[in-house]
Scaffold this active site. Structure first.
Site, PDB file in Angstrom:
ATOM      1  N   ARG A  29       0.819  -1.213   0.000  1.00 53.27           N
ATOM      2  CA  ARG A  29       0.000   0.000   0.000  1.00 53.27           C
ATOM      3  C   ARG A  29       0.856   1.267   0.000  1.00 53.27           C
ATOM      4  O   ARG A  29       0.435   2.302  -0.498  1.00 53.27           O
ATOM      5  CB  ARG A  29      -0.939  -0.015   1.221  1.00 53.27           C
ATOM      6  N   ILE A  55      -7.061   7.826  -0.039  1.00 50.06           N
ATOM      7  CA  ILE A  55      -7.027   6.390  -0.295  1.00 50.06           C
ATOM      8  C   ILE A  55      -7.834   5.748   0.822  1.00 50.06           C
ATOM      9  O   ILE A  55      -7.668   6.076   1.999  1.00 50.06           O
ATOM     10  CB  ILE A  55      -5.576   5.864  -0.333  1.00 50.06           C
ATOM     11  N   SER A  56      -8.751   4.877   0.452  1.00 50.65           N
ATOM     12  CA  SER A  56      -9.699   4.336   1.422  1.00 50.65           C
ATOM     13  C   SER A  56      -9.008   3.483   2.481  1.00 50.65           C
ATOM     14  O   SER A  56      -7.923   2.922   2.257  1.00 50.65           O
ATOM     15  CB  SER A  56     -10.759   3.481   0.723  1.00 50.65           C
ATOM     16  N   GLN A  57      -9.654   3.377   3.617  1.00 53.26           N
ATOM     17  CA  GLN A  57      -9.227   2.472   4.685  1.00 53.26           C
ATOM     18  C   GLN A  57      -9.122   1.052   4.115  1.00 53.26           C
ATOM     19  O   GLN A  57     -10.022   0.595   3.409  1.00 53.26           O
ATOM     20  CB  GLN A  57     -10.251   2.520   5.807  1.00 53.26           C
ATOM     21  N   PRO A  58      -8.050   0.319   4.374  1.00 49.85           N
ATOM     22  CA  PRO A  58      -7.908  -1.026   3.820  1.00 49.85           C
ATOM     23  C   PRO A  58      -9.094  -1.946   4.117  1.00 49.85           C
ATOM     24  O   PRO A  58      -9.468  -2.763   3.271  1.00 49.85           O
ATOM     25  CB  PRO A  58      -6.614  -1.535   4.451  1.00 49.85           C
TER      26      PRO A  58
END
Length: 213
Positions: A29, A55-58
């Protein structure tokens, strides 16, 4: 280098799709965030990527991907390329990915990053995500990584019968809902499932798209 610890943390949070977890484990990431954010890229949190975007939360990436139930060889439309992390996840699952980003300053670096990684069959467009990609339709699956106030009709119309669409919907300020819409094989009403309360950046509608193939 991938994100082994991150994948294990997502498994403990309830992500059960082994293919999704393997993709998260294999991807780094940190390669998708600004240099100043790389030390914290392995944390399960959204991060800024510039231009008012994140960037979205995993966990959300994994949850949405699991909900899409993407199969190898399927054609998927992604609305909101962002840094390209979600795009890479979809591509590593063996899909042919069509991805649309409204911000050229994000789209260009994401395309360069993804093409360097050699992830498979990817198609890029800079333009209005709410319009989808009509000449490439129908799609087996569609994912939105930004939130319109309601489902854009063009996206549903570009979903093949039996196809799945996962995206957040709701107001710019306030509660949003992650939904999964399945288009029926015949003329019945779509099946709509509410999956999770979420907060995403708004999906914006722009001028007619500029094509980048």
């Amino acid at each position: 280098m991938g994100d082994v610890e991150l994948a294990e943390a997502l498994r403990r949070q309830g992500i059960s799709d082994a293919r999704v977890l393997e993709v998260i484990r294999a991807l780094d990431r940190a390669a998708f965030v600004p240099e100043s954010m790389r030390e914290v890229a392995g944390q399960d949190t959204p991060l800024p990527i510039g231009h008012g975007q994140t960037i979205s939360q995993p966990f959300i990436v994994a949850f949405m991907t699991q909900a899409l139930n993407l199969q190898p060889g399927e054609r998927v439309l992604e609305i909101g390329t962002g840094s390209g992390y979600q795009t890479a996840v979809l591509a590593r699952l063996g899909a042919e990915v069509y991805t649309v980003e409204s911000l050229p300053d994000l789209a260009g670096p994401a395309r360069e990053r993804l093409e360097r990684m050699g992830l498979g069959t990817l198609h890029f467009r800079v333009g209005d995500g709410t319009a989808g990609w009509p000449e490439a339709a129908p799609f087996d699956a569609i994912m939105g990584t930004a939130a319109p106030e309601r489902l854009p009709p063009a996206l549903y119309q570009q979903l093949r019968p039996g196809g799945r669409l996962v995206l957040p919907v709701g107001p710019r300020q306030g509660a949003q809902e992650l939904i999964r819409v399945t288009r029926p094989l015949k003329g019945e009403a779509p099946q709509v499932e509410k999956l999770l309360g979420v907060r995403f950046v708004p999906m914006t509608s722009t001028a007619p798209p500029d094509f980048v193939h």
